[in-house]
Write a protein that holds these residues in place. Structure first.
Motif, PDB file in Angstrom:
ATOM      1  N   LEU A  99      40.467  34.254  46.962  1.00 15.30           N
ATOM      2  CA  LEU A  99      40.035  35.266  47.942  1.00 15.30           C
ATOM      3  C   LEU A  99      39.502  36.501  47.207  1.00 15.30           C
ATOM      4  CD1 LEU A  99      39.947  36.247  50.958  1.00 15.30           C
ATOM      5  CD2 LEU A  99      42.146  37.345  50.497  1.00 15.30           C
ATOM      6  N   TYR A 100      40.201  36.905  46.170  1.00 15.57           N
ATOM      7  CA  TYR A 100      39.764  38.052  45.384  1.00 15.57           C
ATOM      8  C   TYR A 100      38.385  37.791  44.770  1.00 15.57           C
ATOM      9  CZ  TYR A 100      44.629  39.826  45.607  1.00 15.57           C
ATOM     10  OH  TYR A 100      45.857  40.287  46.017  1.00 15.57           O
ATOM     11  N   GLU A 101      38.185  36.562  44.265  1.00 20.90           N
ATOM     12  CA  GLU A 101      36.877  36.136  43.730  1.00 20.90           C
ATOM     13  C   GLU A 101      35.782  36.317  44.765  1.00 20.90           C
ATOM     14  OE1 GLU A 101      35.516  34.052  40.898  1.00 20.90           O
ATOM     15  OE2 GLU A 101      37.114  35.300  40.062  1.00 20.90           O
ATOM     16  N   ALA A 102      36.045  35.846  45.970  1.00 18.88           N
ATOM     17  CA  ALA A 102      35.057  35.901  47.050  1.00 18.88           C
ATOM     18  C   ALA A 102      34.731  37.357  47.389  1.00 18.88           C
ATOM     19  CB  ALA A 102      35.575  35.178  48.285  1.00 18.88           C
ATOM     20  N   ILE A 103      35.748  38.189  47.455  1.00 21.82           N
ATOM     21  CA  ILE A 103      35.531  39.606  47.788  1.00 21.82           C
ATOM     22  C   ILE A 103      34.818  40.306  46.644  1.00 21.82           C
ATOM     23  CG2 ILE A 103      36.680  41.804  48.271  1.00 21.82           C
ATOM     24  CD1 ILE A 103      38.815  40.200  49.816  1.00 21.82           C
ATOM     25  N   ASN A 104      35.176  39.948  45.418  1.00 19.19           N
ATOM     26  CA  ASN A 104      34.499  40.516  44.253  1.00 19.19           C
ATOM     27  C   ASN A 104      33.011  40.167  44.279  1.00 19.19           C
ATOM     28  OD1 ASN A 104      34.402  41.710  41.500  1.00 19.19           O
ATOM     29  ND2 ASN A 104      33.931  39.599  40.920  1.00 19.19           N
ATOM     30  N   SER A 105      32.701  38.930  44.616  1.00 17.91           N
ATOM     31  CA  SER A 105      31.316  38.482  44.710  1.00 17.91           C
ATOM     32  C   SER A 105      30.576  39.282  45.794  1.00 17.91           C
ATOM     33  CB  SER A 105      31.296  36.991  45.016  1.00 17.91           C
ATOM     34  OG  SER A 105      30.044  36.610  45.519  1.00 17.91           O
ATOM     35  N   PHE A 106      31.238  39.478  46.917  1.00 21.95           N
ATOM     36  CA  PHE A 106      30.694  40.292  48.020  1.00 21.95           C
ATOM     37  C   PHE A 106      30.386  41.715  47.538  1.00 21.95           C
ATOM     38  CE2 PHE A 106      31.883  43.583  51.097  1.00 21.95           C
ATOM     39  CZ  PHE A 106      31.015  43.326  52.139  1.00 21.95           C
TER      40      PHE A 106
END
Ligand code: V0D
Length: 257
Positions: free
Chosen positions: A240-247
């Motif tokens: 989830l952190y990865e996805a938000i970081n990408s965002f």
């Protein structure tokens, strides 16, 4: 050399250095929508029945809800059952329809403790009574909670939602509740299941498929899309952190410059 590799890793996906504190320095998406794919594949890899994958996926819903709430996400929409999922074997559908009761039976006290509000998005009329009763009970018990909105898409389809909205608009035009001039994107949005919720900023789909599969067609117009090969039952806080970081790395311009 190892140091160089670690520096480079840090710049790329930075799994090792992605912390909550780091993420909180940048804007957190207000609304995250998730297509929770790969439960069947997770089970198959382990020679387990598909329902074992669904059950494990249910536990992931709990884990990711807690993580999202901890980051200050306002709305988390989970695609739990589509209008197409009725075509699956009856025994699988029957099992799926018991998951809301099990999930709420186990986790509702914690969700209440965390100030989470449970909501439902989709066509209620075809859901089994026992399923609807459990979900509506949880909605009632959490309706005044002011923390994360955990919005379950159940018997949901994007086209179905738009068509239903159009029919209700037609009725309101006919009985003069609204005029053609008043009908704007904002007003139309109120006829959708998602009325009053902000549009998703970020869509996550797990398990490697790069498709929308009839999910939130209207609402995802400006969202960032994040696809990962990770299967939903294997999806962890760090993913989830990865996805938000990408965002957070992407520029959001709404068609402007
Ligand atoms: C199976 C992966 C939680 C996707 C997650 C009825 C497929 C686990 C719920 C749930 C399902 C729904 C409403 C509610 C509380 C919990 C759920 C379904 C499937 C389909 F109020 N997980 N979950 N519902 N799966």
């Amino acid at each position: 050399m190892l140091k160089k590799i670690q520096e480079w890793r840090g710049k790329e996906t930075s799994k090792s250095s992605l912390t909550k504190e780091e993420l909180l320095k940048h804007p957190i998406p207000k609304h995250i929508a998730v297509i929770m794919d790969g439960n069947g594949r997770w089970a198959k890899k382990r020679a387990l029945p598909r329902i074992a994958g669904h059950h494990e996926g249910m536990k992931t819903v709990r884990k990711i809800t807690k993580a999202a709430n901890g980051l200050g996400v306002k709305v988390l929409t989970m695609y739990a059952f589509s209008t197409e999922n009725w075509k699956r074997p009856k025994l699988e559908v029957d099992f799926l329809m018991k998951l809301p009761e099990e999930f709420l039976g186990t986790f509702l006290p914690e969700l209440i403790e965390e100030n989470v509000q449970v909501r439902l998005m989709g066509n209620k009329s075809d859901l089994p009574e026992h399923t609807l009763r459990a979900v509506e009970g949880a909605m009632e018990k959490t309706k005044n909670n002011t923390g994360l909105i955990l919005n379950f898409a159940l018997n949901y389809g994007g086209r179905d939602e738009i068509l239903r909205a159009v029919k209700n608009v037609a009725i309101d035009l006919q009985n003069n509740t609204i005029t053609t001039e008043q009908l704007s994107e904002e007003v139309f949005s109120e006829y959708l299941f998602s009325n009053q919720l902000p549009d998703p900023d970020l869509l996550i789909r797990t398990s490697g498929e790069i498709r929308l599969s009839n999910f939130m067609l209207w609402q995802l117009a400006y969202a960032e899309f994040y696809f990962t090969d990770v299967l939903w039952p294997d999806f962890e806080e760090l993913h989830l952190y990865e996805a938000i970081n990408s965002f957070q790395q992407r520029g959001r311009r709404f068609g402007g410059i």
